[in-house]
Design an enzyme around this catalytic site. Structure first.
Site, short mmCIF file in Angstrom:
data_model
loop_
_atom_site.label_atom_id
_atom_site.label_comp_id
_atom_site.label_asym_id
_atom_site.label_seq_id
_atom_site.Cartn_x
_atom_site.Cartn_y
_atom_site.Cartn_z
CD GLU A 24 -2.74 -1.34 2.40
OE1 GLU A 24 -2.15 -2.01 3.28
OE2 GLU A 24 -3.87 -0.87 2.56
CD GLU A 42 -3.71 -6.07 4.26
OE1 GLU A 42 -3.80 -6.72 3.20
OE2 GLU A 42 -2.93 -5.11 4.41
N1 COA Z 1 5.57 -8.61 10.78
C1 COA Z 1 6.53 -8.97 11.65
N2 COA Z 1 7.55 -9.78 11.34
C2 COA Z 1 7.59 -10.26 10.09
C3 COA Z 1 6.64 -9.94 9.12
C4 COA Z 1 5.59 -9.07 9.51
N3 COA Z 1 4.64 -8.67 8.66
N4 COA Z 1 6.93 -10.55 7.95
C5 COA Z 1 8.06 -11.26 8.20
N5 COA Z 1 8.46 -11.08 9.48
C6 COA Z 1 9.63 -11.64 10.13
C7 COA Z 1 9.44 -13.11 10.47
O1 COA Z 1 8.75 -13.26 11.70
C8 COA Z 1 10.87 -13.58 10.54
O2 COA Z 1 11.41 -13.14 11.76
P1 COA Z 1 12.34 -14.17 12.65
O3 COA Z 1 13.50 -14.54 11.74
O4 COA Z 1 12.75 -13.36 13.83
O5 COA Z 1 11.46 -15.34 12.97
C9 COA Z 1 11.56 -12.76 9.45
O6 COA Z 1 10.73 -11.62 9.22
C10 COA Z 1 11.70 -13.51 8.13
O7 COA Z 1 10.42 -13.96 7.74
P2 COA Z 1 10.08 -15.49 7.34
O8 COA Z 1 8.62 -15.68 7.53
O9 COA Z 1 11.00 -16.41 8.07
O10 COA Z 1 10.46 -15.47 5.80
P3 COA Z 1 9.87 -16.45 4.67
O11 COA Z 1 10.75 -16.26 3.49
O12 COA Z 1 9.67 -17.84 5.20
O13 COA Z 1 8.42 -15.85 4.34
C11 COA Z 1 6.80 -14.10 3.92
C12 COA Z 1 8.28 -14.56 3.80
C13 COA Z 1 6.74 -12.64 3.50
C14 COA Z 1 5.92 -14.97 3.01
C15 COA Z 1 6.35 -14.29 5.38
O14 COA Z 1 7.30 -13.67 6.22
C16 COA Z 1 5.00 -13.69 5.68
O15 COA Z 1 3.98 -14.22 5.30
N6 COA Z 1 5.01 -12.56 6.43
C17 COA Z 1 3.78 -11.94 6.90
C18 COA Z 1 3.12 -11.14 5.80
C19 COA Z 1 1.88 -10.50 6.36
O16 COA Z 1 0.92 -11.17 6.68
N7 COA Z 1 1.94 -9.18 6.51
C20 COA Z 1 0.91 -8.43 7.19
C21 COA Z 1 -0.15 -8.04 6.25
S1 COA Z 1 -1.51 -7.35 7.14
#
Ligand code: COA
Length: 252
Positions: A119, A139
């Site tokens: 966004e 979301e």
């Molecule tokens: N908020 C807080 N921390 C986040 C984050 C978020 N939106 N997205 C990623 N992180 C953190 C993870 O917790 C992880 O932290 P850690 O190493 O301390 O455990 C780090 O970033 C790496 O993320 P990870 O999930 O291990 O990477 P991945 O390659 O397996 O997956 C994504 C990447 C983007 C698919 C996955 O991180 C994800 O789905 N994130 C959330 C996206 C989301 O829902 N955003 C909010 C929208 S409302």
């Protein structure tokens, strides 16, 4: 200067001023937007707005993997109350501020751009993606609706059908699809991302600054108006621009 951002100025020597590079800088957390980063962004916009030498802002993400993975989900549900959360949002409407920001803003997006990360890009004037970029508004999967403007900015940019597909499934799209949808204006190889963003910024900054400012205002304000009103607004802003330029010439 900021806990979660890098704020760097690149002199250009151009009439429009310098480029401000704002880097979202929590690479270990995929540059997730926590409260501190939102406060820092608010302050960075203040600095860029008040600095007469700052001509355009380019946003980018630190690290290899993401522009930003969106709102920091570890902070979800941590506000003392819904009322406090709503009050804080009204007092500091970061996304509204970005939507109305008077200077050109460019998003240079690589890797994940999810939720508020996506966004933020939608609130910029031009979006440039690298081939590895992936955009999504997940979301709905978490039981929320996008709340950094996405339900409004996305359909305005890519149309109702594509926007509804993205917000109702929450599924991310790749850079090629984003280009096809009109979500981004350019897709370039990863190693050319910042050069391309800089090229676009330099092109804008080389144009007469007052004309750039008024043109952006005409487009942004006009998008919310019926065509007839938008045309009136355009005429008014054109008159204002001519009057200002004439006054400057007389003073010179
Ligand atoms: N908020 C807080 N921390 C986040 C984050 C978020 N939106 N997205 C990623 N992180 C953190 C993870 O917790 C992880 O932290 P850690 O190493 O301390 O455990 C780090 O970033 C790496 O993320 P990870 O999930 O291990 O990477 P991945 O390659 O397996 O997956 C994504 C990447 C983007 C698919 C996955 O991180 C994800 O789905 N994130 C959330 C996206 C989301 O829902 N955003 C909010 C929208 S409302």
């Amino acid at each position: 200067m900021f806990e979660t951002l890098l704020y760097e100025k690149q002199p250009t020597g151009l009439p429009g001023g310098d480029i401000v590079w704002v880097t979202l800088n929590r690479p270990d957390k995929l540059n997730a937007l926590n409260l501190q980063m939102r406060d820092d962004l608010w302050a960075a916009l203040d600095v860029a707005s008040l600095d007469p030498d700052a001509g355009a802002v380019i946003f980018k993400g630190a690290g290899d993997r993401a522009f930003s993975a969106g709102a920091d989900i570890s902070e979800f549900g941590t506000a003392p109350s819904i009322i406090d959360a709503r009050r804080a949002r009204q007092e500091r409407d970061l996304w509204g501020r970005m939507a109305a920001f008077e200077k050109p803003m460019i998003a240079a997006v690589h890797g994940w751009a999810l939720g508020a990360g996506c966004e933020m890009g939608l609130l910029c004037d031009v979006r440039i993606a690298s081939e590895d970029a992936r955009f999504g508004l997940p979301e709905v999967n978490l039981g929320y609706i996008p709340s950094a403007g996405g339900t409004q900015t996305l359909p305005r940019l890519i149309g109702r059908g594509n926007a509804l597909y993205m917000v109702l499934t929450g599924d991310p799209i790749d850079a090629a699809t984003a280009l096809d949808f009109g979500l981004v204006e350019w897709v370039v190889p990863r190693d050319q991302l910042y050069a391309k963003a800089e090229e676009v910024a330099l092109a804008i900054l080389s144009r007469p600054p007052a004309a750039v400012r008024k043109t952006k205002e005409a487009v942004l304000r006009g998008l919310d108006l019926p065509l007839a009103e938008g045309l009136k607004l355009e005429a008014l802003l054109a008159q204002e621009l001519t009057a200002t330029e004439q006054r400057k010439k007389k003073q010179a």
